[in-house]
Design an enzyme around this catalytic site. Structure first.
Site, PDB file in Angstrom:
ATOM      1  N   ILE A   1      61.461   0.809  22.574  1.00  0.00           N
ATOM      2  CA  ILE A   1      60.476  -0.205  22.163  1.00  0.00           C
ATOM      3  C   ILE A   1      60.547  -0.541  20.681  1.00  0.00           C
ATOM      4  CG2 ILE A   1      58.832   0.280  24.005  1.00  0.00           C
ATOM      5  CD1 ILE A   1      57.268   2.031  22.104  1.00  0.00           C
ATOM      6  N   GLY A   2      61.414   0.132  19.910  1.00  0.00           N
ATOM      7  CA  GLY A   2      61.518  -0.193  18.492  1.00  0.00           C
ATOM      8  C   GLY A   2      62.421   0.783  17.770  1.00  0.00           C
TER       9      GLY A   2
ATOM     10  N   GLY B   1      63.495   2.157  13.363  1.00  0.00           N
ATOM     11  CA  GLY B   1      63.427   2.028  11.925  1.00  0.00           C
ATOM     12  C   GLY B   1      64.689   2.550  11.288  1.00  0.00           C
TER      13      GLY B   1
ATOM     14  N   MET C   1      65.267   5.409   9.995  1.00  0.00           N
ATOM     15  CA  MET C   1      65.566   6.811  10.269  1.00  0.00           C
ATOM     16  C   MET C   1      65.511   7.165  11.739  1.00  0.00           C
ATOM     17  SD  MET C   1      63.389   8.628   7.238  1.00  0.00           S
ATOM     18  CE  MET C   1      63.496  10.190   8.088  1.00  0.00           C
TER      19      MET C   1
ATOM     20  N   LYS D   1      59.156   9.130  18.898  1.00  0.00           N
ATOM     21  CA  LYS D   1      60.061   8.753  17.811  1.00  0.00           C
ATOM     22  C   LYS D   1      61.149   9.811  17.728  1.00  0.00           C
ATOM     23  CE  LYS D   1      58.682   6.793  14.063  1.00  0.00           C
ATOM     24  NZ  LYS D   1      58.076   6.495  12.752  1.00  0.00           N
TER      25      LYS D   1
ATOM     26  N   ASP E   1      55.593   3.841   2.140  1.00  0.00           N
ATOM     27  CA  ASP E   1      56.334   2.783   2.851  1.00  0.00           C
ATOM     28  C   ASP E   1      55.363   1.828   3.544  1.00  0.00           C
ATOM     29  OD1 ASP E   1      58.544   1.382   3.664  1.00  0.00           O
ATOM     30  OD2 ASP E   1      58.945   2.620   5.415  1.00  0.00           O
TER      31      ASP E   1
END
Length: 643
Positions: free
Chosen positions: A16-17, A19, A21, A39, A134
């Protein structure tokens, strides 16, 4: 990875996504039977101890936080195949970045609402000595019900009194990170506030303040350049919100907000007073002590070379300025001071945004900057309050010399009109009155009233009141008298005297009372009622009763009466009979007295048979087939006429 089960518990369903890292997957927790987000550290980093340490720090930092505006962390783990993962709350919604792309610049109220929720999340993190480092729209989720949740503490770390980014490693997202992050300098809570200011800037304008051909060029702009005032991009931004953005994005950390509490307080004020001048800016004459790291990137070396050249140019300018100054001083002694002052010394400044603030405040602001003010007119406006600036010339952001006259147009407030008297008028016939008065129909409510249906009972605003043009007038309209329904009582079997009392006390009215002989029911007992017991009838409804006269006393007529009686004969047709064999009954009603004069079994084949009955004067004949009334006839025994 799809279908894999981590920790014997989390089944990976879909990606679903992702980044810099880690990758993010939707998974199902088999133990608690719920969907979660997992994650997972990217495979290329699993052999990099520094990245693994950073990933573990994320889980440790985020797991210690519990706040409604921060994504919840449920579990952390390390699979046997060197898969490092964090299990988080699965948030249904979209990122703030997607939200801005879909809608463009957001409304001030919405900007403040979102910014406050981000600030509250940061306040909780800062209270736990954690700097996010961030903050960007990609890491801010907007749930389907409008709640803001901050996620991805992927580069967060516990703050100590000597937190300095390692030499050569600039961590963060280049469009949003602070100047000190770009320099690799000291990072604290104010670094998050700078990034929050950039996020608010993007919500207000629909774009980031700095763009460039490379990440390093964007980073240099964070260090060297001030952000363009957002009102020059979106003139609808209120002054107070712009001041908050400018203060949060100061290059000098000491000039920014000291804490998330301070920025929350100013956001609250901006919601109540959009044109307010309450944001305070710190002025520091001396240069604050800073930790300057050694940056080895070639691009930053180029920047140092640029700075060196710039200093050399500056030195030349200083020498040149000294010569010019000496020349000006000489001219001053020779009488040319005023001419030179007008030509060379008069400063140029940006025209501030004045629309939306009071004329008095605008005048003070302009005079402080050295400008003159002229009110060129007043106009009605429903957008700006009376006495507030609604137009300016030149526009905000333009540059003019001190002494220039700025022309302002001031609002007279909304145009006022008189409200007509609408009472006792029909709601369907007032549209022309509203149009003529410059008003419109507001909320219409209905209530029971003695006035006819549709007639206006009251209005708001009241008649002859002065209101703004296009104001909505609210009405209360009659829907006629209220109809009360009464449950019909059972009167059958009651004495007629008691039945009358029941009718009156129930809110009903006594109607016609018909008396009828009945062989089985005593005299004065109610045989039937015009409305069925248990049914709902309107208040004051007329109720008719049929009351027993008791058994009929049948006496043999005298010979004289027999002689006076006349006979009438008439045919009967049995087409309406439902069966081949049925009971034919004929009832004679005379002077309110019912008498059975005929009752025999008949056959359909006997249709057309003539029946003869005797009587005097006029009477009503009722004909029944199997006790079902088929027809009524009026008979005149004197003439033998049947109707």
């Amino acid at each position: 990875m799809i279908g894999k089960i981590l920790g014997n518990r989390y089944e990976i369903i879909e990606k679903i996504g992702g980044g810099g890292m880690a990758l993010v997957y939707k998974a199902k927790c088999k133990l608690l039977n719920r969907f979660v987000a997992v994650k997972i550290l990217r495979p290329e980093f699993t052999s990099d101890e520094e990245f693994i340490r950073s990933f573990r720090k994320e889980s440790q930092a985020a797991a210690s936080l519990c706040h409604p505006n921060i994504v919840n962390i449920y579990d952390v783990g390390n699979d046997e195949n060197d898969i490092y993962y964090i299990v988080m709350e699965l948030v249904k919604g979209k990122t703030l970045k997607q939200y801005i792309k879909e809608r463009g610049p957001l409304k001030p109220e919405e900007i403040i609402n979102i910014a406050k929720q981000i600030a509250l999340a940061l306040q909780h993190a800062h209270n736990n000595h954690i700097v996010h480092r961030d903050i960007k729209p990609h890491n801010i989720l907007i749930t389907d019900d409008g709640r803001v949740k901050v996620t991805d503490f992927g580069i967060a770390r516990a703050v100590t009194s000597s937190t300095v980014t390692n030499t050569g490693n600039v961590i963060g997202s280049v469009h949003y990170f602070s100047p000190e992050q770009a320099r690799g300098g000291y990072i604290d809570e104010k670094s998050d506030l700078y990034s929050l200011g950039i996020v608010i800037y993007e919500m207000a304008t629909g774009r980031v303040p700095f763009e460039g051909e490379s990440p390093i060029s964007i980073a240099l702009k964070h260090i060297k350049e001030d952000v363009t005032p957002p009102s020059l991009i979106n003139p609808q931004i209120p002054k107070a919100l712009e001041d908050i953005i400018i203060k949060a994005t100061q290059k000098d950390q000491t000039k920014r907000y000291n804490s998330t509490k301070e920025i929350c307080e100013d956001l609250e004020q901006a919601l109540k007073h959009p044109a307010g001048n309450f944001v305070t800016f710190e002025e520091h004459d001396d240069s604050p002590t800073q930790v300057i790291p050694a940056i080895k990137d070639d691009e930053l070396d180029m920047d140092d070379e640029y700075e060196h050249k710039k200093r050399k140019k500056t030195n030349r300018r200083i020498v040149l300025s000294a010569i010019v100054t000496a020349f000006i001083l000489a001219l001053l002694f020779t009488g040319g001071v005023f001419y030179l002052k007008d030509k060379f010394i008069v400063p140029e400044k940006h025209i501030p945004k004045l629309v939306g603030i009071s004329f008095e405040e605008a005048q003070r602001n302009l005079e402080t900057l050295g400008f003159k003010v002229e009110k060129v007119g007043e106009k009605n406006s429903s957008e700006y309050k009376k006495g507030y600036v609604m137009g300016q010339e030149p526009a905000a952001g333009e540059i003019r010399k001190a002494g220039y006259t700025v022309k302002l147009t001031v609002s007279k407030g909304p145009e006022l009109v008189e409200v007509p008297n609408f009472k006792n008028k029909n709601i369907n016939e007032i549209s022309y009155m509203l149009d003529n008065a410059g008003l419109k129909e507001g909320v219409v409510e209905y209530e029971y009233n003695s006035l006819p249906v549709g007639v206006i009972i009251s209005q708001s605003p009241k008649a002859h009141e002065k209101v703004s043009k296009d104001t909505g007038v609210n009405f209360v309209v009659s829907q006629g008298p209220e109809i009360k329904l009464i449950l019909m009582p059972n009167l059958v079997g009651e004495n007629v005297r008691d039945a009358k009392k029941t009718i009156e006390t129930s809110g009903l009215k006594i109607g016609k009372i018909e008396e009828r002989f009945d062989e089985k029911i005593e005299k004065d007992i109610v045989i039937s009622q015009s409305f069925k017991a248990g049914s709902e009838v309107e208040e004051n409804k007329v109720i008719n009763l049929v009351v027993s006269k008791g058994p009929e006393e049948i006496t043999q007529p005298s010979e004289e009466e027999e002689l006076q009686m006349k006979s009438v004969s008439f045919p009967l047709f049995y087409d309406q009979a439902k069966q081949e064999e049925f009971v034919l009954k004929i009832v004679k009603i005379q002077n309110g007295v019912s008498t059975d004069v005929y009752s025999e079994v008949q056959h359909k084949s006997d249709s057309g048979k003539r029946i003869t009955i005797k009587g005097r004067d006029k009477a009503t004949i009722e004909i029944y087939f199997d006790n079902e009334l088929i027809t009524k006839r009026e008979i005149d025994f004197e003439t033998g006429k049947i109707e």
